[in-house]
Design a protein around this motif. Structure first.
Motif, short mmCIF file in Angstrom:
data_model
loop_
_atom_site.label_atom_id
_atom_site.label_comp_id
_atom_site.label_asym_id
_atom_site.label_seq_id
_atom_site.Cartn_x
_atom_site.Cartn_y
_atom_site.Cartn_z
N LEU A 134 0.97 -1.20 0.00
CA LEU A 134 -0.09 -0.11 -0.09
C LEU A 134 0.80 1.13 -0.06
CD1 LEU A 134 -2.47 -0.98 2.80
CD2 LEU A 134 -2.63 -1.17 0.21
N PRO A 135 0.43 2.54 -0.76
CA PRO A 135 1.24 3.57 -0.61
C PRO A 135 1.17 4.20 0.61
CG PRO A 135 -0.70 3.89 -2.00
CD PRO A 135 -0.81 2.50 -1.61
N PRO A 136 2.04 5.27 1.01
CA PRO A 136 1.95 6.01 2.28
C PRO A 136 0.38 6.47 2.43
CG PRO A 136 4.01 6.46 1.25
CD PRO A 136 3.14 5.63 0.21
N GLY A 137 -0.05 6.44 3.63
CA GLY A 137 -1.14 7.13 3.94
C GLY A 137 -2.53 6.06 3.73
N PHE A 138 -2.34 5.03 3.19
CA PHE A 138 -3.31 4.09 2.75
C PHE A 138 -3.41 3.21 4.03
CE2 PHE A 138 -3.36 6.38 -0.95
CZ PHE A 138 -4.74 6.42 -1.38
N ASP A 139 -2.44 3.05 4.90
CA ASP A 139 -2.43 1.93 5.83
C ASP A 139 -3.69 1.76 6.46
OD1 ASP A 139 0.15 1.79 5.33
OD2 ASP A 139 0.94 2.79 7.02
#
Length: 305
Positions: A49-54
């Motif tokens: 997942l890209p940063p911020g989508f955790d």
């Protein structure tokens, strides 16, 4: 996802190998999922997942668990923001103060004053900040990402089902070939009651000639052992039972890969026993052919959910 059989027909027999894509958009964001699955003993979900989508990871894993029961799933989300992603501002007051101080220092030491480009590199003069979404925008973005992931999973499951139906035909063909070998073993002339009795009598006679001093108990034990090895009735009956169960599982569909794998092990056990108890070239050949078919059957099963 695996389903129970219904009146409309059997549940799909799913393969564990498939690939799918799905895309979505929310405001300035463009999202895309790539999901692929391969063989696995259980369900193993690996996410990128890209940063911020955790924040959506737990829900993504839950969705995967509702659609799949087995397989190693790799899912990658890419996200790109269109338009201005950053904002730039200059601290005018700090820049003016720095410029005044720089000119004064340059005059004092009789050196050229630094240019504007040099002053702008001083920390705190230029501030760069990324554009931030509101809480409502982030909720919409997360919902879009989850909807796209479920769309990708649906396409993945459809591909797994198509592959599974092809596997169902292949496995059914293997079972038919195994059944033909079992039927051939049933009608071998050396398996007739008269042939078994004659062979048993000959072996007992040879035993008495080799060891005439055997006591009755020992002779009974040896005779029982010879009788046990004289026929393969039990092995053929168990093979027939395993065939019936395997065909039932194929007709039932759903996540039956583990059960079929267990049956393949049982098929192999009986094939080994046939070879070890064989008293003819024909039965030995049937046992060897059976082992080959069972190996092919089990190899195909490794891809069944």
């Amino acid at each position: 996802m695996s389903q129970a059989p219904s009146a409309a027909g059997p549940a799909p027999l799913a393969s564990m190998t498939a690939f799918a894509r799905a895309a979505g958009a929310a405001g300035p964001w463009r999202l895309a999922w790539e999901v692929r699955s391969v063989n696995g003993k259980g369900l193993d979900v690996r996410l990128r997942l890209p940063p911020g989508f955790d924040l959506i990871e737990a829900e993504v894993r839950a969705l995967a668990g509702r659609h799949l029961t087995r397989g190693s799933l790799n899912a990658t989300l890419t996200a790109a923001r269109e338009g201005e992603a950053v904002s730039v501002s200059v601290n005018q007051a700090a820049l003016e103060a720095l410029l005044t101080a720089a000119r004064a220092t340059a005059h004092k030491f009789s050196v050229p004053a630094p240019g504007l480009d040099a002053l702008l590199t001083v920390k705190g003069i230029v501030e760069v900040s990324e554009a931030k979404e509101s809480e409502a925008e982030m909720r919409a973005l997360a919902a879009t990402a989850l909807a796209a992931f479920e769309e990708a999973l649906t396409a993945l499951c459809a591909m797994r089902a198509r592959e599974g139906e092809a596997l169902r035909a292949v496995l059914a063909g293997r079972l038919d070939a195994i059944a033909a070998l079992v039927a051939a073993a049933e009608v071998l002339p050396e398996r007739s009651l008269e042939a078994v009795k004659a062979r048993l009598a000959e072996q007992v006679r040879a035993l008495l000639e080799a060891a005439p001093a055997l006591d009755s108990d020992r002779l009974s034990q040896e005779a029982i052992l010879i009788a046990t090895r004289a026929d393969v009735r039990e092995e053929l009956d168990r093979l027939a039972a395993h065939l019936a169960q395997a065909r039932h599982l194929l007709a039932e569909g759903g996540p039956v890969g583990r059960k079929l794998d267990f049956l393949a092990q049982e098929f192999n056990r009986e094939a080994n026993t046939l070879c070890s108890k064989s008293n003819s070239v024909q039965l030995t050949q049937i046992g060897l052919d059976l082992k080959l078919l069972v190996d092919q059957f089990r190899e195909q099963i490794q891809n069944v959910e």
